[in-house]
Scaffold this motif. Sequence first.
Motif, PDB file in Angstrom:
ATOM      1  N   GLY A   1       9.926   6.178  14.510  1.00 26.66           N
ATOM      2  CA  GLY A   1      10.855   7.305  14.380  1.00 26.66           C
ATOM      3  C   GLY A   1      11.181   7.859  13.030  1.00 26.66           C
ATOM      4  N   ARG A   2      12.407   8.133  12.880  1.00 26.41           N
ATOM      5  CA  ARG A   2      12.730   8.538  11.611  1.00 26.41           C
ATOM      6  C   ARG A   2      12.583   7.571  10.530  1.00 26.41           C
ATOM      7  NH1 ARG A   2      15.360  13.160  10.394  1.00 26.41           N
ATOM      8  NH2 ARG A   2      16.630  13.504   8.609  1.00 26.41           N
ATOM      9  N   ALA A   3      12.711   6.319  10.735  1.00 22.51           N
ATOM     10  CA  ALA A   3      12.614   5.255   9.867  1.00 22.51           C
ATOM     11  C   ALA A   3      11.055   5.564   9.225  1.00 22.51           C
ATOM     12  CB  ALA A   3      12.810   3.872  10.098  1.00 22.51           C
ATOM     13  N   LEU A   4      10.291   5.740  10.047  1.00 25.73           N
ATOM     14  CA  LEU A   4       8.687   5.773   9.847  1.00 25.73           C
ATOM     15  C   LEU A   4       8.478   7.215   8.841  1.00 25.73           C
ATOM     16  CD1 LEU A   4       5.873   4.680   9.890  1.00 25.73           C
ATOM     17  CD2 LEU A   4       5.580   6.459  11.831  1.00 25.73           C
ATOM     18  N   PHE A   5       9.158   8.223   8.978  1.00 24.37           N
ATOM     19  CA  PHE A   5       9.235   9.423   8.317  1.00 24.37           C
ATOM     20  C   PHE A   5       9.681   9.297   6.931  1.00 24.37           C
ATOM     21  CE2 PHE A   5       9.536  12.387  12.058  1.00 24.37           C
ATOM     22  CZ  PHE A   5       8.237  12.081  12.497  1.00 24.37           C
ATOM     23  N   CYS A   6      10.939   8.330   6.707  1.00 27.07           N
ATOM     24  CA  CYS A   6      11.648   7.912   5.469  1.00 27.07           C
ATOM     25  C   CYS A   6      10.600   6.918   4.713  1.00 27.07           C
ATOM     26  CB  CYS A   6      13.128   7.162   5.890  1.00 27.07           C
ATOM     27  SG  CYS A   6      14.233   8.058   6.605  1.00 27.07           S
ATOM     28  N   GLY A   7       9.962   6.122   5.440  1.00 28.51           N
ATOM     29  CA  GLY A   7       9.015   5.266   4.558  1.00 28.51           C
ATOM     30  C   GLY A   7       7.910   6.090   4.088  1.00 28.51           C
ATOM     31  N   PHE A   8       7.279   6.890   4.885  1.00 32.92           N
ATOM     32  CA  PHE A   8       6.221   7.770   4.150  1.00 32.92           C
ATOM     33  C   PHE A   8       6.906   8.574   2.930  1.00 32.92           C
ATOM     34  CE2 PHE A   8       4.137   7.843   8.528  1.00 32.92           C
ATOM     35  CZ  PHE A   8       3.210   6.962   8.165  1.00 32.92           C
ATOM     36  N   TYR A   9       7.984   9.230   3.168  1.00 35.79           N
ATOM     37  CA  TYR A   9       8.539   9.725   1.954  1.00 35.79           C
ATOM     38  C   TYR A   9       8.822   8.941   0.800  1.00 35.79           C
ATOM     39  CZ  TYR A   9      12.438  11.721  -0.840  1.00 35.79           C
ATOM     40  OH  TYR A   9      13.139  12.142  -1.701  1.00 35.79           O
ATOM     41  N   ILE A  10       9.274   7.755   1.019  1.00 39.71           N
ATOM     42  CA  ILE A  10       9.365   6.714  -0.132  1.00 39.71           C
ATOM     43  C   ILE A  10       8.018   6.352  -0.792  1.00 39.71           C
ATOM     44  CG2 ILE A  10       9.886   4.574  -0.578  1.00 39.71           C
ATOM     45  CD1 ILE A  10      12.479   4.646   1.346  1.00 39.71           C
ATOM     46  N   ASN A  11       6.954   6.261  -0.065  1.00 42.05           N
ATOM     47  CA  ASN A  11       5.622   5.970  -0.454  1.00 42.05           C
ATOM     48  C   ASN A  11       5.073   6.868  -1.146  1.00 42.05           C
ATOM     49  OD1 ASN A  11       5.632   3.315   0.806  1.00 42.05           O
ATOM     50  ND2 ASN A  11       3.775   4.042   1.974  1.00 42.05           N
TER      51      ASN A  11
ATOM     52  N   LEU B   1       0.689  -1.115   0.119  1.00 44.31           N
ATOM     53  CA  LEU B   1       0.184  -0.010  -0.055  1.00 44.31           C
ATOM     54  C   LEU B   1       1.016   1.344  -0.021  1.00 44.31           C
ATOM     55  CD1 LEU B   1      -2.847   1.222   0.133  1.00 44.31           C
ATOM     56  CD2 LEU B   1      -2.407   1.209   2.694  1.00 44.31           C
ATOM     57  N   LEU B   2       0.847   2.222  -0.861  1.00 48.75           N
ATOM     58  CA  LEU B   2       1.274   3.462  -0.978  1.00 48.75           C
ATOM     59  C   LEU B   2       0.320   4.484  -0.348  1.00 48.75           C
ATOM     60  CD1 LEU B   2       2.560   3.310  -4.572  1.00 48.75           C
ATOM     61  CD2 LEU B   2       3.796   2.837  -2.649  1.00 48.75           C
ATOM     62  N   HIS B   3      -0.702   4.594  -0.523  1.00 49.24           N
ATOM     63  CA  HIS B   3      -1.656   5.734  -0.228  1.00 49.24           C
ATOM     64  C   HIS B   3      -2.972   5.145   0.035  1.00 49.24           C
ATOM     65  CE1 HIS B   3      -3.885   9.601  -0.447  1.00 49.24           C
ATOM     66  NE2 HIS B   3      -2.976  10.086   0.359  1.00 49.24           N
ATOM     67  N   SER B   4      -3.736   5.665   0.688  1.00 49.68           N
ATOM     68  CA  SER B   4      -5.407   5.491   0.692  1.00 49.68           C
ATOM     69  C   SER B   4      -5.928   6.986   1.164  1.00 49.68           C
ATOM     70  CB  SER B   4      -5.703   4.461   1.680  1.00 49.68           C
ATOM     71  OG  SER B   4      -5.600   4.883   2.939  1.00 49.68           O
ATOM     72  N   ARG B   5      -7.102   7.136   0.564  1.00 51.41           N
ATOM     73  CA  ARG B   5      -7.771   8.467   1.022  1.00 51.41           C
ATOM     74  C   ARG B   5      -9.205   7.996   1.078  1.00 51.41           C
ATOM     75  NH1 ARG B   5      -6.473   8.818  -4.465  1.00 51.41           N
ATOM     76  NH2 ARG B   5      -8.357   9.300  -5.829  1.00 51.41           N
TER      77      ARG B   5
ATOM     78  N   SER C   1       4.578  16.408   0.516  1.00 53.03           N
ATOM     79  CA  SER C   1       3.866  16.525   1.804  1.00 53.03           C
ATOM     80  C   SER C   1       4.726  15.926   3.029  1.00 53.03           C
ATOM     81  CB  SER C   1       2.441  15.995   1.699  1.00 53.03           C
ATOM     82  OG  SER C   1       1.676  16.562   0.729  1.00 53.03           O
ATOM     83  N   SER C   2       5.202  14.860   2.534  1.00 53.38           N
ATOM     84  CA  SER C   2       5.938  13.821   3.706  1.00 53.38           C
ATOM     85  C   SER C   2       7.351  14.808   3.992  1.00 53.38           C
ATOM     86  CB  SER C   2       6.369  12.503   2.962  1.00 53.38           C
ATOM     87  OG  SER C   2       7.187  12.671   1.907  1.00 53.38           O
ATOM     88  N   ARG C   3       7.883  15.420   3.219  1.00 51.43           N
ATOM     89  CA  ARG C   3       8.907  16.502   3.950  1.00 51.43           C
ATOM     90  C   ARG C   3       8.606  17.344   4.911  1.00 51.43           C
ATOM     91  NH1 ARG C   3      11.522  17.799  -2.093  1.00 51.43           N
ATOM     92  NH2 ARG C   3      12.758  15.852  -2.544  1.00 51.43           N
ATOM     93  N   SER C   4       7.277  17.539   4.915  1.00 51.50           N
ATOM     94  CA  SER C   4       6.985  18.441   6.388  1.00 51.50           C
ATOM     95  C   SER C   4       7.291  17.502   7.492  1.00 51.50           C
ATOM     96  CB  SER C   4       5.597  18.879   6.329  1.00 51.50           C
ATOM     97  OG  SER C   4       4.619  17.700   6.290  1.00 51.50           O
ATOM     98  N   LEU C   5       7.206  16.301   7.621  1.00 55.14           N
ATOM     99  CA  LEU C   5       7.356  15.395   8.804  1.00 55.14           C
ATOM    100  C   LEU C   5       9.008  15.793   9.363  1.00 55.14           C
ATOM    101  CD1 LEU C   5       5.948  12.122   7.465  1.00 55.14           C
ATOM    102  CD2 LEU C   5       4.962  13.864   9.047  1.00 55.14           C
ATOM    103  N   PHE C   6       9.979  16.102   8.223  1.00 58.07           N
ATOM    104  CA  PHE C   6      11.092  16.124   8.832  1.00 58.07           C
ATOM    105  C   PHE C   6      11.666  17.625   9.239  1.00 58.07           C
ATOM    106  CE2 PHE C   6      11.009  12.931   6.049  1.00 58.07           C
ATOM    107  CZ  PHE C   6      12.035  11.918   6.356  1.00 58.07           C
TER     108      PHE C   6
END
Length: 246
Positions: A88-98, A9-13, A235-240
């Motif tokens: 943590g940071r790995a989760l943010f990276c995962g959302f970025y990759i998705n 899964l990459l994204h759902s809305r 959008s995921s970059r805002s997590l950082f």
Amino acid sequence: MAGLQPAWLLHSRPYREQSVIASYLVAGSGRIDMVVNGVRQRKNSRAALLQPFSRVLLSWKGHQELKKLVAIEPDLFSPGSGPLTLNGRALFCGFYINEVVLRALLPGQSAGGIISLYERTIRQLANAEKAEENKEPYLRGFELDLLSQLGYAPTLDYDVTGDPLQPDTLYHFQPEQGFYSIQALTDQRDKSYDYPAEVLLAMSRRDFSNPGYYRWFKRFTRQALVPVLGHRPLSSRSLFMRQKPH
């Protein structure tokens, strides 16, 4: 679509009152967007399967761009199956990759080797978080390999004339073209696209071991990804924003 296919899964809305539109990266099929009916109802058994970073098996039907999910189940028997824990940071990276993969692929677009690249990187991030390792090499390697898969990766060890990059030389990056020696250019160029040969050669070897090059690596992959992702911010970059830059 006959048979169950491995997917991430990459994204759902939300979609209408009780459903969602889910975007999946599917082995052999690329990005597939599909309606998952009724999943927002209370006690719907499918809801637990609509989680990122967990490989599932699914099937769908439909001839339009937007498909309809038919069946979904956890992938329990493939090597290394089961949900991956990203914190943590790995989760943010995962959302970025998705988000990068979602933006890079159109619905219905074939993914080639991208699903293997995606799965390998997500697992690397999960393992790196456990070992408290730096995530930078995995992100930059993913970005460069994604560019290669999509046909947008420049040759990192030769300039546009076909000559090998020379040590102690500065080169100017032109997206979708390659590298020019600054000796052949005027001072009117955008110098934020200038790179030392040593940085480019390190990337060509996938050698991300020098922390002094991290800012160069990150800047280059962002510039190189613009033809693929466009200029709209991720959008995921805002997590950082409150974290150390990735």
